[in-house]
Design an enzyme around this catalytic site. Structure first.
Site, PDB file in Angstrom:
ATOM      1  N   ASP A 275       0.514  -1.110  -0.082  1.00 42.21           N
ATOM      2  CA  ASP A 275       0.308   0.277  -0.170  1.00 42.21           C
ATOM      3  C   ASP A 275       1.156   1.294   0.274  1.00 42.21           C
ATOM      4  O   ASP A 275       2.272   1.236   0.370  1.00 42.21           O
ATOM      5  CB  ASP A 275      -1.548   0.391   1.315  1.00 42.21           C
ATOM      6  CG  ASP A 275      -1.888   0.808   0.764  1.00 42.21           C
ATOM      7  OD1 ASP A 275      -1.984   1.602  -0.078  1.00 42.21           O
ATOM      8  OD2 ASP A 275      -2.785   0.335   2.102  1.00 42.21           O
TER       9      ASP A 275
HETATM   10  C1  BGC Z   1      -4.654   3.016   0.062  1.00 41.67           C
HETATM   11  C2  BGC Z   1      -4.949   2.345  -0.898  1.00 41.67           C
HETATM   12  C3  BGC Z   1      -5.063   2.858  -2.504  1.00 41.67           C
HETATM   13  C4  BGC Z   1      -3.595   3.595  -2.022  1.00 41.67           C
HETATM   14  C5  BGC Z   1      -3.547   4.209  -3.983  1.00 41.67           C
HETATM   15  C6  BGC Z   1      -3.638   4.265   0.109  1.00 41.67           C
HETATM   16  O1  BGC Z   1      -3.531   5.674   0.734  1.00 41.67           O
HETATM   17  O2  BGC Z   1      -5.287   3.010   1.222  1.00 41.67           O
HETATM   18  O3  BGC Z   1      -7.158   1.539  -0.867  1.00 41.67           O
HETATM   19  O4  BGC Z   1      -5.391   1.855  -2.801  1.00 41.67           O
HETATM   20  O5  BGC Z   1      -3.558   4.424  -0.880  1.00 41.67           O
HETATM   21  O6  BGC Z   1      -4.178   5.386  -3.966  1.00 41.67           O
END
Ligand code: BGC
Length: 752
Positions: A275
């Site tokens: 993530d």
């Molecule tokens: C979130 C994810 C997301 C990623 C990319 C993160 O802050 O937890 O769910 O896919 O950002 O945008």
């Protein structure tokens, strides 16, 4: 030599079929180029988290980028892909990702709402449409589905998931992956799916986002892991590691999770992405400096590093130090290259860059019409005293509340691609649907919250509800004035879109006080009031349930919000949504969920009377306000004749469960018929109920339908204390009905 000389020869999408081509590219790569493939910067179109990447074009040219996310439109993506293909030494194409969570431009309800439809075909089609639209805009990879089970409405991301049940969650997980990927990842209108957040991200302590998760293995296996595994079984191409720790080790660096469980036990052969800055965050978790945590992530099974550039910048030294091996790097690179082969990018890097598609395939009238239908199917009727709903399209209708006239909030959280101002607001939709037939009066009635600071936090990302300069009293007076002129009042209140979502945890689960005050003032007029509730999570609605005659929970309905809400209010669509997350009576009951275990001291009455030395609270009854599976219709359904085809089943047998469902009311309607079981005696304690089947059926008024379910030993299996997946002989209860309190029950025995 460029990779265009090592084109794919097979159409098959299994990873093995590309092994030769992948190996031949790998042979050409320098260490720096290999590390580049593991690097996933954000394009900077939108930002989340702390880190920012820059100078992307230069890095792409230098072969230091494997993919990019948060970039859209064919023009932009083509330009960037051109740099990779034409200017980098090997010309390896990039993969382009985005959070296409609940639709792209045609936006569907937030996932918690979508799950309330219990309609798998429809959910699959939402993912299908999202894939068509996103791929028409150049994207080929989506960070969806999010399948984190959550039993804690304090956690803001409960809005992004499918509620509390592993069985339903698994079906939705599969439907979404199918919708995105179909059976051909290389088609130019499919997306590679990325199931997230692996794992257990929905169970943070105290509901605070990113917080510690500490859970027994037996609970994990039986109650939380199934939806991730379902995505893997469905062939999901990628998995995103979660921010939280598991067993004291952050998921991003957790080898047991990312390799032993995911790859060895489940057989996942796609790639794992972190993530946003997940690797870097392991420093704050206390796992070492960037050098250490990056090596740890690679060794655990991470293949791609979102934003943080830990893998890009530190692994060379780790290789020299011997904390990682070239083999580990090669394995990760191979997985990324394989994904690019599967997507057809080596054959044609511009496969998803057809300039003509967006015009005719994005936000089309058909997609919008479908979004309207889906939104209506997702709404949950929580209360309807004396059949106040459906309303007639006549007389004077007062629409009041801070959520009534906002289009930008209708798509809900995590709708990054949507043109939020194009969503229809409740007011717009209402006017369109009633036309000349009724007179609509509108007043805002109140701000979102008394607390200006909280209001700002809950209206970020352009989802403003501009604060009205007038005093609270002036706003209220205006609302009361139109209320008095009306035959019925629609109160559009609740949360704004960014009240839930990432980093939007709450400790108070009520409707904001200023809106409660507005609602109470409206009720005092004596006019009938319908509470049209906007929310991204289960809320505490005890007072509202007590005082307001009708409550329709519309979640955040998506781009066709106002039309869909009006369809339901006037009975053009009979509501059929059922809750997938329990609505508590107060925050103190949280976590509360239907599939809990019994204690050794369960209470002996169902009226909620307090019993000393039994498992209950002094100050509130145990049961929630609205249970899992609950939702009303404008009609009524009666259940009868629950029958089992046998009361004795052996391990390779099956049981047919049948029930008659009669539409005994005045409207045609849809019912979600639900089947639960209870395993009465186990080698480990078993939940009091577990969902094991459901069917959404159309039943005309006056009609009776016989609904059949099949139970096999697979449905009776669970993980025992050795974590073996077993069905144990003994007695099982079956319950069938319209929610998780389904009263009709029969028993059967499973024998060896
Ligand atoms: C979130 C994810 C997301 C990623 C990319 C993160 O802050 O937890 O769910 O896919 O950002 O945008």
């Amino acid at each position: 030599m460029s990779v265009s000389e090592t084109k794919k020869t097979s159409k098959s999408s299994t990873s093995n079929s590309y092994a030769k081509q992948v190996d031949s590219i790998l042979d050409l790569m320098t260490l720096e180029e290999k590390l580049g493939q593991l690097n996933l910067p954000s394009s900077g179109d939108i930002t989340t988290g702390q880190a920012q990447s820059s100078d992307i074009a230069k890095k792409i040219e230098e072969g230091k980028v494997g993919g990019l996310f948060n970039i859209k439109t064919v023009a932009k993506i083509k330009a960037v892909q051109k740099i990779a293909v034409e200017k980098s030494r090997l010309g390896i194409p990039l993969i382009f990702g985005m959070d296409v969570i609940h639709g792209y431009k045609s936006t569907f309800p937030i996932p918690l709402g979508l799950s309330s439809s219990w309609d798998m075909e429809m959910i699959e089609k939402t993912a299908r449409i999202a894939a068509i639209e996103a791929s028409a805009d150049g994207i080929n990879w989506t960070f969806s589905p999010m399948v984190d089970i959550s039993r804690d409405p304090r956690w803001g991301r409960v809005s992004e998931g499918n509620g509390e049940d592993p069985y339903l969650g698994s079906q939705i997980s599969r439907a979404m992956v199918r919708g995105y990927q179909q059976d051909d990842l290389s088609a130019n209108n499919t997306l590679m799916s990325c199931v997230k957040h692996f794992a257990l991200y929905g169970a943070p302590e105290a509901g605070r986002d990113y917080n510690t998760v500490d859970m027994s293995r037996i609970r994990m296996y039986n109650e939380y892991l199934a939806p991730y595994k379902a995505a893997v079984d469905e062939g999901v191409g990628s998995v995103m590691a979660s921010f939280n720790e598991i067993d004291g080790i952050p998921a991003t660096g957790n080898k047991w999770l990312l390799t032993d469980l995911l790859r060895e036990d489940w057989g996942f052969d796609g790639f794992v992405v972190t993530d946003y800055t997940g690797i870097n965050e392991m420093m704050a978790h206390g796992m070492g400096d960037l050098q250490q945590v990056s090596a740890m992530a690679l060794n655990a099974g991470v293949d791609m590093d979102m934003v943080g550039e830990g893998l890009l910048t530190t692994l060379k030294k780790s290789l020299e130090d011997g904390t990682i091996t070239m083999d580990a790097i090669d394995t990760a690179v191979k997985r990324i290259l394989t994904a690019k082969y599967q997507l057809g990018l080596f054959e044609d890097p511009y496969r998803y860059c057809d300039e003509n598609r967006a015009e005719s395939e994005v936000f089309t009238p058909e997609h919008k019409a479908f979004a309207r239908k889906v939104a209506a199917e997702s709404m949950v009727l929580l209360k309807n005293e004396e059949q106040l709903l459906p309303l007639k399209k006549s007389g004077t209708i007062a629409l009041v509340g801070p959520l009534a006239n906002t289009s930008v909030n209708m798509a809900g959280t995590w709708s990054v691609a949507t043109d939020q101002e194009k969503s229809n607001s409740f007011l717009d939709g209402l006017k369109q649907v009633v036309g000349e037939k009724a007179n609509i009066l509108y007043a805002k009635g109140s701000n979102l919250d008394y607390d200006l600071e909280l209001e700002k936090r809950a209206t970020m990302f352009g989802k403003d509800i501009p604060r009205d300069g007038r005093s609270d009293q002036q706003l209220l007076d205006e609302a009361l004035a139109i209320a008095k002129k009306s035959d019925v009042i629609l109160a559009a209140i609740g949360e704004s879109a960014e009240f839930s979502g990432e980093s939007s945890s709450r400790t108070d689960l009520g409707i904001p006080q200023v809106q409660k005050d507005l609602l109470n003032a409206l009720l005092k007029t004596g006019k009938p009031v319908v509470l049209v509730l906007f929310t991204g999570r289960p809320l505490v609605l005890v007072e509202e349930n007590e005082n307001v005659p009708a409550i329709l929970n519309v979640w955040f309905p998506g781009s066709e919000a106002g039309l869909a809400i009006s369809d339901v209010l006037f009975g053009d669509v009979n509501p059929s949504g059922k809750l997938t997350a329990t609505f508590p009576r107060n925050v103190g009951q949280v976590p509360i969920f239907y599939n809990h275990k019994n204690t050794g001291r369960p209470i002996g009455n169902s009226e909620g009377k307090f019993e000393k030395f039994k498992s209950n609270y002094l100050d509130v009854r145990n049961e929630p306000l609205y249970p899992f599976g609950y939702g009303l219709s404008y009609t009524t359904f009666d259940y009868s004749n629950l029958t089992l085809s046998t009361t004795n089943m052996n391990m390779d047998g099956e049981i047919k469960v049948s029930v008659d469902v009669t539409n005994s009311g005045n409207y045609d309607g849809k019912e979600v018929v639900q089947l639960y079981i209870r395993d009465l005696v186990g080698s480990v304690t078993r939940p009091v109920r577990e969902l094991k089947g459901f069917q959404k059926v159309d039943i005309k008024k006056g009609e009776t339908k016989t609904i059949d379910f099949k139970l096999t030993t697979e449905d009776l299996k669970f993980y025992n204390s050795s974590l073996d997946f077993v069905a144990e002989p003994g007695t099982f209860q079956v319950f069938v009905g319209s929610d998780s309190n389904a009263p009709l029950t029969k028993e059967f025995k499973l024998s060896k």
